[in-house]
Scaffold this motif. Structure first.
Motif, PDB file in Angstrom:
ATOM      1  N   GLY A   1       0.540  -1.100  -0.083  1.00 55.84           N
ATOM      2  CA  GLY A   1      -0.026   0.138   0.108  1.00 55.84           C
ATOM      3  C   GLY A   1       0.870   1.281   0.059  1.00 55.84           C
ATOM      4  N   GLY A   2       0.303   2.629   0.070  1.00 59.56           N
ATOM      5  CA  GLY A   2       0.956   3.604   0.046  1.00 59.56           C
ATOM      6  C   GLY A   2       0.836   4.552  -0.875  1.00 59.56           C
ATOM      7  N   TRP A   3       1.719   4.949  -1.621  1.00 60.22           N
ATOM      8  CA  TRP A   3       1.439   5.979  -2.735  1.00 60.22           C
ATOM      9  C   TRP A   3       2.556   5.938  -3.925  1.00 60.22           C
ATOM     10  CZ3 TRP A   3       5.289   9.840  -3.357  1.00 60.22           C
ATOM     11  CH2 TRP A   3       6.226   9.859  -2.394  1.00 60.22           C
ATOM     12  N   VAL A   4       2.185   6.311  -5.074  1.00 59.03           N
ATOM     13  CA  VAL A   4       3.128   6.473  -6.204  1.00 59.03           C
ATOM     14  C   VAL A   4       2.634   7.644  -6.841  1.00 59.03           C
ATOM     15  CG1 VAL A   4       3.817   5.432  -8.549  1.00 59.03           C
ATOM     16  CG2 VAL A   4       3.253   3.798  -6.362  1.00 59.03           C
TER      17      VAL A   4
ATOM     18  N   VAL B   1      -3.132   4.458  -2.369  1.00 59.75           N
ATOM     19  CA  VAL B   1      -4.009   3.137  -1.612  1.00 59.75           C
ATOM     20  C   VAL B   1      -3.854   3.245  -0.174  1.00 59.75           C
ATOM     21  CG1 VAL B   1      -1.844   1.696  -1.902  1.00 59.75           C
ATOM     22  CG2 VAL B   1      -4.224   0.806  -1.872  1.00 59.75           C
ATOM     23  N   SER B   2      -5.124   2.969   0.406  1.00 60.92           N
ATOM     24  CA  SER B   2      -5.156   3.043   1.934  1.00 60.92           C
ATOM     25  C   SER B   2      -6.053   1.799   2.182  1.00 60.92           C
ATOM     26  CB  SER B   2      -5.975   4.607   2.209  1.00 60.92           C
ATOM     27  OG  SER B   2      -6.270   4.431   3.635  1.00 60.92           O
ATOM     28  N   SER B   3      -5.679   0.866   3.201  1.00 63.11           N
ATOM     29  CA  SER B   3      -6.187  -0.171   3.706  1.00 63.11           C
ATOM     30  C   SER B   3      -6.665   0.305   5.184  1.00 63.11           C
ATOM     31  CB  SER B   3      -5.114  -1.284   3.887  1.00 63.11           C
ATOM     32  OG  SER B   3      -4.579  -1.674   2.698  1.00 63.11           O
TER      33      SER B   3
ATOM     34  N   ASN C   1       5.363   3.854   1.223  1.00 64.61           N
ATOM     35  CA  ASN C   1       4.460   2.497   1.735  1.00 64.61           C
ATOM     36  C   ASN C   1       3.942   2.596   3.095  1.00 64.61           C
ATOM     37  OD1 ASN C   1       6.702   1.789   3.029  1.00 64.61           O
ATOM     38  ND2 ASN C   1       6.821  -0.346   2.116  1.00 64.61           N
ATOM     39  N   THR C   2       3.863   3.969   3.662  1.00 61.35           N
ATOM     40  CA  THR C   2       3.258   4.248   4.948  1.00 61.35           C
ATOM     41  C   THR C   2       1.908   4.883   4.808  1.00 61.35           C
ATOM     42  OG1 THR C   2       4.692   6.153   5.295  1.00 61.35           O
ATOM     43  CG2 THR C   2       5.653   3.689   6.025  1.00 61.35           C
TER      44      THR C   2
END
Length: 622
Positions: free
Chosen positions: A129-132, A152-154, A233-234
């Motif tokens: 997860g995280g961001w790009v 993306v967030s879980s 990815n945090t």
């Protein structure tokens, strides 16, 4: 590409919390205040690829089959190889992959895959997860970058995603576009293997001045498109090391030119099976002087590389030869040529310029630089600008230029012009405090004189007939300033009207020493009587910057490559041109209130966003 329904996608109003804005701001090296904003975006429910591998197994590369995650291999087999015609890898270990395709309806489809490993955060439990962040910019840095930010967030059993269209004006707070032009199609994540993929598309030309227009870059003689990436990815984003950013160039309209990526001894020309050879002109392992600014010259002759009585050859590409030992100490270099023997000091004609961030320079298929023989360059001067402001001792340099050449002569010889202040005649002149606009004129008398009776020389053996022309064709152009430069433009004027303007709205010296002019501005013709206006915009709040030769000083030059060459033209037009009075033009300075008066186009916004609903529905299949 096959007709495949877009799955797992919806389009609506999404609440974007502090998470998204922190990602954007950190990517541009600045934090934003806590805020919650509602905006239109594209969301999906993320598909989970078949992740059956050991979660402790480590994967380091996407390009190496043996080191890539199985989930990425699965995505390639399901979608990648079918939906995308081109692929390129980025990052020190090829941990980022960009897949793309351009369709007949003028849309760019991309898939960005990232290995999300994060050695800076061992406490993260959000693998995959995280961001790009994916961006495009003129200089290859954050200033003036057009960005697509995927997050993306879980949360327990629910995973949501979001794609935001944004841009940066500098290495500061980013701005979310008023009009959201990226469409998110689908995304995939494999937590065990730390791999994330998102797929999206947008129009090549959105009509939105907050977007970068994607122009033709398929010919190797045109500038490639500069792209940038960042990822984390945090869920709570914090600073990430340089291992989490990458940049490079792509050619969206075609593959990279394979010629320049193979061994020079086996390099073949694209047509007629004509082999290319090479000659290298380097600094010769000299110690870099312990001075802030040093200009060193190195002399070469065509007979250093060619037999004394050999025929004329055509240089068709130029490459910068780097030296890791002196990286960061070479500010720029210029290669000059002379048609006379033993004329290193007097070599008047520049034909290759390198600054940090420059690509290989490839000439058009019918153009070359003439070397040796009766009519080619016989003497060369390589001028290297070294910058060692801290006086670091023991730095050795062997940088230089590699010329790839062919014995099969092409139709035209290439020439180069310098516009603005190419002779650095304003040396010592202060910029002026605050925001200023310096304008340099190349008068109509210059092209009227030098283009009168110009002959296009056909170098092909089968047709040596010369035809008279009153035009030259520009095939490449770059804009050059230093760190106080904020914006630069080059206007072509005919009959008192501006008919063409090349510009970079956010000049970024930190990312590149010069900015290439993109399509559709080049190629273009210059006619007798055409004039040019070069405008450089600066910001000097301390009133401490002057024009000069140091990296701390300023310059204002536009380099222009053209054909057919005019051998009688020294190739400079602008300020204080004592060598060629017809090409001596006036210059002036204007004080501006602030940067808002620079006339920037990128970053301005439309009054009303276009209704994209119909177009998005029509482009909803690959």
């Amino acid at each position: 590409m096959t007709d495949r329904p877009i799955v797992l996608s919806s389009f609506g109003v999404v609440t974007v919390t502090t998470f998204c804005f922190q990602v954007l701001s950190l990517w541009c090296s600045a934090l934003l205040p806590t805020t919650t904003t509602s905006l239109v975006g594209a969301t999906t429910t993320t598909d989970v690829l078949g992740c059956t591998t050991n979660p402790n197994e480590s994967y380091t590369s996407l390009s190496n089959i043996a080191e890539r995650p199985p989930a990425y291999t699965e995505w390639l087999s399901r979608f990648g190889t079918t939906n995308y015609d081109h692929t390129k890898y980025f990052g020190t270990t090829d941990n980022i992959a960009l897949h793309w395709n351009i369709t007949n309806n003028a849309r760019l489809y991309v898939a960005v895959a990232v290995l999300m490993s994060d050695t800076t955060s061992s406490s993260s439990n959000n693998k995959g997860g995280g961001w790009v962040g994916f961006g495009i910019s003129d200089a290859g840095g954050m200033a003036g970058a057009d960005m697509a930010l995927f997050t993306v967030s879980s949360r327990e059993t629910t995973t949501t995603t979001n794609l935001v269209d944004a841009y940066c004006e500098d290495y500061t707070t980013p701005i979310v576009d008023k009009c959201q032009d990226w469409k998110l199609h689908q995304s995939f994540v494999c937590e065990n293997e730390n791999i994330l993929v998102f797929e999206a598309s947008r129009k090549l030309h959105t009509g939105d001045p907050q977007d970068y227009t994607i122009t033709y870059d398929g010919d190797s003689s045109f500038s490639a498109t500069k792209v940038i990436f960042a990822h984390g990815n945090t869920d709570t984003v914090s600073y990430h090391s340089s291992n989490h950013v990458a940049k490079g160039v792509v050619r969206f309209f075609g593959d990279e030119d394979p010629i320049l990526r193979v061994d020079k001894s086996s390099t073949q020309e694209r047509q007629d099976e004509d082999y290319w050879n090479s000659m290298e002109m380097t600094a010769g392992n000299i110690p870099v002087p312990r001075n802030e600014t040093t200009y060193a010259k190195f002399c070469f002759a065509s007979t250093d590389f060619l037999e004394e009585n050999s025929s004329e050859v055509h240089a068709v590409a130029m490459q910068y030869i780097s030296d890791e030992r002196s990286r960061g100490f070479v500010h720029h270099l210029i290669l000059y040529g002379s048609y006379e023997e033993d004329d290193c000091d007097g070599a008047p004609s520049p034909f290759y310029v390198w600054t940090p961030g420059s690509e290989d320079f490839v000439l058009p298929a019918d153009v070359g630089v003439s070397i040796g023989g009766k009519h080619g360059f016989k003497s060369f001067r390589l001028k290297v600008h070294y910058s060692n402001p801290n006086g670091v001792p023991g730095i050795i340099d062997n940088t230089g230029v590699r010329l790839l050449y062919t014995t099969k002569m092409r139709q035209f010889n290439a020439g180069m012009l310098g516009l603005g202040d190419p002779g650095l005649t304003l040396d010592g002149e202060p910029l002026g405090k605050g925001v200023t606009k310096w304008t340099f004129e190349c008068p109509a008398s210059c092209m009227k004189r030098h283009l009168g009776g110009t002959k296009k020389k056909n170098k092909k053996k089968k047709n040596k007939k010369n035809t008279t022309t009153t035009a030259i064709t520009v095939f490449a152009q770059i804009l050059h300033m230093h760190s106080a430069g904020k914006r630069m433009s080059a206007s072509q004027i005919r009959g008192g009207k501006v008919i063409k303007e090349a510009y970079t709205d956010y000049y970024d010296y930190r990312a590149a020493g010069s900015v290439p002019v993109r399509q559709p501005v080049v190629p273009y013709d210059i006619l007798p009587g055409d004039s040019f206006r070069i405008s450089c915009y600066y910001e000097d709040l301390d009133n401490s910057v002057i024009f000069g030769r140091s990296f701390r000083d300023e310059m204002c030059i536009s380099f222009v490559w053209y054909y057919p060459e005019i051998q009688s033209f020294i190739g400079t037009c602008g300020a204080n041109n004592d060598f060629d009075p017809d090409c001596d033009g006036p210059y002036s300075v204007t004080s501006l209130v602030d940067t808002n008066e620079m006339g920037r186009i990128f970053g301005s916004e439309l009054d009303t966003c276009l209704d994209k609903t119909k177009n998005d529905e029509e482009s909803g299949t690959f």
